[in-house]
Design a protein around this motif. Structure first.
Motif, PDB file in Angstrom:
ATOM      1  N   GLY A 171      51.206  74.357  13.086  1.00  0.00           N
ATOM      2  CA  GLY A 171      49.884  73.731  13.151  1.00  0.00           C
ATOM      3  C   GLY A 171      48.890  74.590  13.880  1.00  0.00           C
ATOM      4  N   ILE A 172      47.790  73.965  14.207  1.00  0.00           N
ATOM      5  CA  ILE A 172      46.693  74.682  14.841  1.00  0.00           C
ATOM      6  C   ILE A 172      45.779  73.666  15.496  1.00  0.00           C
ATOM      7  N   ALA A 173      45.003  74.104  16.465  1.00  0.00           N
ATOM      8  CA  ALA A 173      43.954  73.248  17.026  1.00  0.00           C
ATOM      9  C   ALA A 173      42.678  74.073  17.120  1.00  0.00           C
ATOM     10  N   LEU A 174      41.581  73.505  16.656  1.00  0.00           N
ATOM     11  CA  LEU A 174      40.287  74.164  16.770  1.00  0.00           C
ATOM     12  C   LEU A 174      39.501  73.504  17.894  1.00  0.00           C
ATOM     13  N   GLY A 175      38.847  74.293  18.697  1.00  0.00           N
ATOM     14  CA  GLY A 175      37.994  73.739  19.751  1.00  0.00           C
ATOM     15  C   GLY A 175      36.748  73.153  19.100  1.00  0.00           C
ATOM     16  N   PHE A 176      36.710  71.825  19.049  1.00  0.00           N
ATOM     17  CA  PHE A 176      35.624  71.178  18.311  1.00  0.00           C
ATOM     18  C   PHE A 176      34.274  71.390  19.012  1.00  0.00           C
ATOM     19  N   ASP A 177      34.271  71.284  20.345  1.00  0.00           N
ATOM     20  CA  ASP A 177      33.007  71.471  21.072  1.00  0.00           C
ATOM     21  C   ASP A 177      32.466  72.889  20.872  1.00  0.00           C
ATOM     22  N   ARG A 178      33.376  73.842  20.923  1.00  0.00           N
ATOM     23  CA  ARG A 178      32.944  75.233  20.735  1.00  0.00           C
ATOM     24  C   ARG A 178      32.397  75.459  19.343  1.00  0.00           C
ATOM     25  N   MET A 179      33.077  74.862  18.369  1.00  0.00           N
ATOM     26  CA  MET A 179      32.622  75.042  16.991  1.00  0.00           C
ATOM     27  C   MET A 179      31.209  74.477  16.833  1.00  0.00           C
ATOM     28  N   ILE A 180      30.984  73.298  17.423  1.00  0.00           N
ATOM     29  CA  ILE A 180      29.659  72.685  17.306  1.00  0.00           C
ATOM     30  C   ILE A 180      28.628  73.532  18.057  1.00  0.00           C
ATOM     31  N   ALA A 181      29.014  74.062  19.212  1.00  0.00           N
ATOM     32  CA  ALA A 181      28.082  74.907  19.977  1.00  0.00           C
ATOM     33  C   ALA A 181      27.663  76.108  19.129  1.00  0.00           C
ATOM     34  N   ILE A 182      28.629  76.719  18.441  1.00  0.00           N
ATOM     35  CA  ILE A 182      28.298  77.870  17.586  1.00  0.00           C
ATOM     36  C   ILE A 182      27.341  77.425  16.481  1.00  0.00           C
ATOM     37  N   LEU A 183      27.640  76.284  15.885  1.00  0.00           N
ATOM     38  CA  LEU A 183      26.784  75.797  14.792  1.00  0.00           C
ATOM     39  C   LEU A 183      25.384  75.440  15.296  1.00  0.00           C
ATOM     40  N   CYS A 184      25.297  74.996  16.550  1.00  0.00           N
ATOM     41  CA  CYS A 184      23.993  74.632  17.113  1.00  0.00           C
ATOM     42  C   CYS A 184      23.290  75.838  17.727  1.00  0.00           C
ATOM     43  N   GLY A 185      23.975  76.980  17.753  1.00  0.00           N
ATOM     44  CA  GLY A 185      23.354  78.179  18.315  1.00  0.00           C
ATOM     45  C   GLY A 185      23.174  78.120  19.822  1.00  0.00           C
ATOM     46  N   THR A 186      24.044  77.397  20.522  1.00  0.00           N
ATOM     47  CA  THR A 186      23.951  77.379  21.979  1.00  0.00           C
ATOM     48  C   THR A 186      25.213  77.996  22.577  1.00  0.00           C
ATOM     49  N   THR A 187      25.079  78.579  23.766  1.00  0.00           N
ATOM     50  CA  THR A 187      26.265  79.197  24.370  1.00  0.00           C
ATOM     51  C   THR A 187      27.019  78.205  25.247  1.00  0.00           C
TER      52      THR A 187
END
Ligand code: ASP
Length: 603
Positions: free
Chosen positions: A540-556
């Protein structure tokens, strides 16, 4: 609903209609005897106009005394804005509502900071924003982040449902298994002296779900780690966590590529290219000095071990004789680095245990550096050719053990990129997404302080089958079936194919990781037992959801995409938590406090 339309809905097609809007007073302007109220709701804003010649004085006076952010209901007729007064910045900018009535639904006091001006509010101190988070979240930029988060969560669920995944919730009150990060403990009232722990991830439960025959599990799972806070860390965070049975690494790559394709399409209507590039851990370190490389720019690290093996410059040849390597990178155009910048980079090198930082500034046709006099012409030529050295370049070296040398230059590479970017000498496109799989990680890493091996990912990761015989003889060489997904230098997630044979898992725990058998039994006994009753091969795998959204929102900062985040000091400023509790609560939990006294200020 009290309203007939939301505040981002009215267009010229509505002209002539009587409408009712509800929302917050975004702004109030008194101009030429008229009052203009911009009413804002979640969707956007609409201008309403109060004309004293058409309205009872009492209504006009009420409108003129309204405070920003008061909650109102306005009814009126939609009309075309007068010639030359259109506002092209907002979708409702061609029309306005001529108010005929207005109801104050709730009054607002003067706010601690304005929410109507993105320029001003982006400069508001973050602590104030967090204390009044409900106001901060009213800002359209923050509302956009929350909305994007929700949209991506839904797209994720829909995609995984289409792929046959079941969403299963796993317990928040788990058991302490202190192998990874520090855990949060929860005292049991019913069992004096015993504790639950909050899960660092649902890892063990998701593997058990595979034994249970679920085959495809996912969850937008909340995870808890009691770690020091950084911009991209929170005590609690969300993962898109998943596990599958009867699969190989390739299946996970294909699934996640499909998921990310869907997410990027949903969020930004961007078609990302799949399959993603793959790079081995070793190549990532050799070229970029890090296992999550930002490949949007080159500035690659180059190896000079062979060139300096017999060098008269002992700092280099000595390091090589010690089993180390010599590596260098060319920060193009950075010869003018200031003393302060060189010191910063030297500190980075020292933080990895290096004694200093060797560098060459190429200025006025000269190589300026105290070390150049030790280099032979052949060595200089090799540097010139392999690093493509030109006027204005800054060359930085690391002579150390392989991993250290790579990591030193990896850190310096990122720093130089930042400096060059700020000077306009390097362009790192913000609208490009360089996805990549990092593969073939070493299964184990060595902890010098504790003098023992630990799992690079986690102890459930399966070794690459052909490397299994090396487990007891050359553990360093064993590759793990572990993969990370990286985008633009950010680790978006990671996972692995798991060990599903109880005997192999026991060997890893007891012989490789050297966990005493009683402890293995106490912590993982239930899992080893479960695996005896027919555990399917799984991963399996786990994606960091908050990080993914931060990237999509263009915030660090992931704090910008979490509704109620904690501060860097692990506090919630809005609710004022953590906080002391009543002695009775502690007695019920059989807890006695021994809090260190704060030191008295020196007289
Ligand atoms: N549970 C792992 C983590 O949180 C991810 C995984 O191996 O699936 O990093």
């Amino acid at each position: 609903m009290k309203r007939t339309h939301h505040c981002n809905e009215l267009r010229p097609a509505h002209i002539g209609q009587t409408v009712t809007l509800t929302g917050w007073v975004h702004s109030r302007r008194d101009l030429g005897g008229l009052i203009f109220l911009d009413i804002r709701d979640r969707e956007g804003r609409t201008q309403s106009v109060f004309d004293p010649s058409d309205l009872p004085k009492e209504l006009f006076d009420r409108a003129s005394s309204l405070r920003s952010e008061s909650v109102v209901l306005v009814t009126g007729k939609v009309r075309q804005r007068p010639e030359g007064t259109n506002n092209s910045k907002i979708p409702t900018g061609e029309v306005e509502v001529m108010a005929t009535s207005m109801e104050l639904l709730n009054h607002a006091e003067v706010l601690p900071f304005p929410v109507d001006d993105p320029e001003v509010s982006s400069k508001v101190n973050e602590e104030l924003r967090l204390k009044y988070r409900y106001l901060d979240l009213r800002r359209p930029e923050m509302a956009r982040n929350l909305r994007l988060r929700s949209k991506v969560a839904t797209a994720t669920r829909v995609f995984l449902d289409e792929q046959g995944f079941l969403e299963v919730e796993t317990p928040i009150l788990f058991k302490s298994t202190p192998e990874g990060a520090r855990e949060f403990l929860v005292p049991s009232r019913v069992h004096p002296g015993q504790f639950y722990a909050l899960p660092q991830s649902p890892q063990q439960f998701k593997q058990i779900l595979m034994v249970a025959g679920v085959e495809r599990y996912f969850q937008l799972a909340r995870c808890f780690r009691d770690e020091d806070q950084r911009a991209d860390r929170q005590l609690e965070f969300t993962q898109v966590d998943l596990e599958m049975s009867f699969i190989e690494r390739e299946d996970i790559y294909a699934l996640i590529e499909g998921l990310l394709k869907r997410v990027w399409k949903t969020a930004h209507n961007i078609d990302i290219t799949t399959p993603f590039r793959r790079i081995t851990f070793e190549e990532a370190l050799n070229r970029y000095g890090i296992d999550k490389p930002d490949t949007r720019f080159a500035m690659e690290i180059v190896d000079f071990t062979e060139e300096f093996r017999a060098s008269t410059f002992k700092v280099f040849s000595g390091a090589i004789a010690n089993g180390g390597v010599v590596k260098a990178l060319n920060a193009k155009g950075l010869a003018g680095a200031t003393q302060g910048q060189i010191e910063t980079m030297t500190e980075y090198a020292k933080s990895f245990g290096a004694k200093g930082l060797a560098f060459i500034k190429v200025e006025n046709g000269e190589w300026k550096s105290p070390i150049v006099k030790f280099f032979s012409q052949i060595e200089k030529d090799a540097l010139t050719i392999k690093l493509k050295i030109e006027e204005g370049d800054l060359i930085l070296f690391a002579a150390d053990q392989w991993l250290n040398a790579c990591e030193i230059l990896g850190r310096i590479r990122l720093y130089c990129a930042e400096v060059l970017k700020n000077q306009g000498k390097l362009v790192i496109p913000t609208d490009r997404y360089d996805f990549l799989w990092v593969i073939d990680f070493p299964l184990l890493s060595f902890d010098k302080e504790q003098n023992r091996w630990y799992s690079s990912h986690h102890p459930f990761t399966a070794p690459v089958a052909e490397d299994v015989p090396l487990l007891k003889t050359e553990p360093k060489k064993v590759r793990g079936q572990h993969y990370d997904i990286v985008v633009n230098g950010v680790e978006l997630g990671g996972g692995s194919i798991r060990i599903h044979q109880p005997a192999v898992q026991k060997t890893i725990f007891e012989e490789v990781l050297q966990i005493p058998p009683e402890m293995v039994e106490a912590r993982f006994g239930y899992m080893l037992e479960a695996f005896k009753y027919g555990a399917p091969p799984h991963g399996g795998i786990a994606l960091g959801f908050d990080r993914m959204i931060a990237i999509l929102c263009g915030t660090t900062s992931i704090r910008d995409v979490i509704a109620f985040p904690k501060t860097a000091k692990a506090t919630d400023l809005m609710t004022d938590s953590p906080a002391p509790v009543e002695p009775k609560q502690l007695r019920d939990l059989h807890i006695q406090l021994k809090v260190p006294q704060k030191e008295d200020p020196k007289p």
